[in-house]
Design a protein around this motif. Structure first.
Motif, PDB file in Angstrom:
ATOM      1  N   ALA A  75    -100.762  -6.634   0.975  1.00  0.00           N
ATOM      2  CA  ALA A  75     -99.939  -6.486  -0.228  1.00  0.00           C
ATOM      3  C   ALA A  75    -100.027  -7.720  -1.118  1.00  0.00           C
ATOM      4  O   ALA A  75    -100.129  -8.849  -0.634  1.00  0.00           O
ATOM      5  N   ARG A  76     -99.986  -7.477  -2.419  1.00  0.00           N
ATOM      6  CA  ARG A  76     -99.876  -8.569  -3.388  1.00  0.00           C
ATOM      7  C   ARG A  76     -98.396  -8.825  -3.621  1.00  0.00           C
ATOM      8  O   ARG A  76     -97.663  -7.935  -4.074  1.00  0.00           O
ATOM      9  N   TYR A 145     -98.391  -6.389  -8.922  1.00  0.00           N
ATOM     10  CA  TYR A 145     -97.917  -6.725  -7.581  1.00  0.00           C
ATOM     11  C   TYR A 145     -97.278  -5.530  -6.878  1.00  0.00           C
ATOM     12  O   TYR A 145     -96.590  -4.718  -7.488  1.00  0.00           O
ATOM     13  N   ASN A 146     -97.528  -5.464  -5.569  1.00  0.00           N
ATOM     14  CA  ASN A 146     -96.847  -4.461  -4.737  1.00  0.00           C
ATOM     15  C   ASN A 146     -95.382  -4.808  -4.528  1.00  0.00           C
ATOM     16  O   ASN A 146     -94.545  -3.918  -4.323  1.00  0.00           O
ATOM     17  N   VAL A 167     -94.159  -5.820 -11.260  1.00  0.00           N
ATOM     18  CA  VAL A 167     -94.371  -4.891 -10.151  1.00  0.00           C
ATOM     19  C   VAL A 167     -95.084  -3.636 -10.634  1.00  0.00           C
ATOM     20  O   VAL A 167     -94.735  -3.064 -11.669  1.00  0.00           O
ATOM     21  N   GLN A 168     -96.077  -3.208  -9.875  1.00  0.00           N
ATOM     22  CA  GLN A 168     -96.781  -1.973 -10.221  1.00  0.00           C
ATOM     23  C   GLN A 168     -95.912  -0.763  -9.882  1.00  0.00           C
ATOM     24  O   GLN A 168     -95.007  -0.839  -9.040  1.00  0.00           O
ATOM     25  N   GLU A 170     -94.608   2.335  -8.108  1.00  0.00           N
ATOM     26  CA  GLU A 170     -94.568   2.621  -6.669  1.00  0.00           C
ATOM     27  C   GLU A 170     -94.404   1.349  -5.826  1.00  0.00           C
ATOM     28  O   GLU A 170     -94.318   1.426  -4.606  1.00  0.00           O
ATOM     29  N   GLY A 171     -94.350   0.189  -6.491  1.00  0.00           N
ATOM     30  CA  GLY A 171     -94.065  -1.042  -5.775  1.00  0.00           C
ATOM     31  C   GLY A 171     -92.567  -1.291  -5.701  1.00  0.00           C
ATOM     32  O   GLY A 171     -91.742  -0.449  -6.095  1.00  0.00           O
ATOM     33  N   LYS A 220     -87.113   0.277  -6.146  1.00  0.00           N
ATOM     34  CA  LYS A 220     -88.443   0.861  -6.268  1.00  0.00           C
ATOM     35  C   LYS A 220     -88.812   1.004  -7.742  1.00  0.00           C
ATOM     36  O   LYS A 220     -88.004   1.439  -8.565  1.00  0.00           O
TER      37      LYS A 220
END
Length: 242
Positions: A75-76, A145-146, A167-168, A170-171, A220
């Protein structure tokens, strides 16, 4: 200078929280603590200087995220307003597979972070000097980022504007909070939704050998953050979203 905390006490402390830790990880964290305490003589990095309390209030507190959220392999992760590198360094030592960015606005603290990375030979760690408002508008970091984590940085409605743009979809964003975390979440619900956040969850735990209540606010990311956010430097703190 060796850290005078018995490894068996450390192991018991961590395992009582439902976590596990290896001797090698204990050694690495102790190395980081020694670097932290040495630098703390010149730079204000932590008010907690007793090694046992550092383990309880900084290390264990950092690691509790692994009880609260499943972090995928590789994970990022970005630690926003990392300060001395907590929780970021602790997470990286115990999960070396993650790709970590430590974001800090004070250059002298970034220099300390870089020293730790070099001295400990940590791979996959980027020490980034900047403000979250500017980094969140930078295409190299925005929605890359995740997971974004933040500990003791700002009230949640301000913190969401710092973190969610990074944050992307779904992250997740995770805010480390004390007893007021639930009230902060209520006050920040509209801001979280505006910034692309969706489902939220509270996870809580009481630190052993004390009364400190720890709350994780887990958010989320379900939608892309509108381009206007984060706003310019200083605005999220002065005029938090409501």
């Amino acid at each position: 200078m060796p850290v005078p905390v018995n490894n068996s006490i450390i192991t018991s402390l961590i395992r009582n929280a439902g976590l596990d830790i290896t001797v090698e990880q204990i050694t690495a964290i102790n190395e980081y603590i020694n670097l932290l305490l040495e630098a703390n003589k010149q730079i204000n990095l932590t008010a907690i200087v007793e090694e046992g309390e550092i383990w309880r209030k900084h290390v264990l507190d950092s690691l509790l995220i692994f009880c609260a959220l499943a972090i995928p392999a590789g994970a990022r992760v970005i630690d926003v307003g990392t300060g001395a590198g907590i929780p970021g360094f602790i997470l990286k030592i115990c999960r070396p597979d993650i790709q970590l960015t430590l974001l800090e606005a004070q250059q002298k603290k970034v220099k300390f972070l870089e020293k730790v990375v070099a001295r400990m030979g940590l791979d996959g760690v980027d020490c980034l000097w900047g403000r979250a408002e500017e980094v969140g508008q930078n295409k190299n970091y925005r929605e890359k980022y995740n997971l974004a984590v933040a500990r003791a940085v700002a009230p949640l409605n301000t913190l969401a504007e710092y973190c969610l743009p990074l944050v992307q979809v779904e992250g997740f964003m995770v805010a480390y909070k004390g007893p007021a975390g639930e009230q902060e979440l209520v006050a920040a619900e509209k801001a979280i939704n505006l910034l692309g956040g969706g489902e939220t969850k509270i996870w809580q735990h009481q630190l052993p050998e004390g009364e400190e209540k720890r709350i994780f606010v887990i958010i989320k990311k379900e939608k892309t953050t509108p381009p206007a956010y984060p706003r310019r430097v200083g605005v999220p703190a002065k005029r938090p979203l409501k």
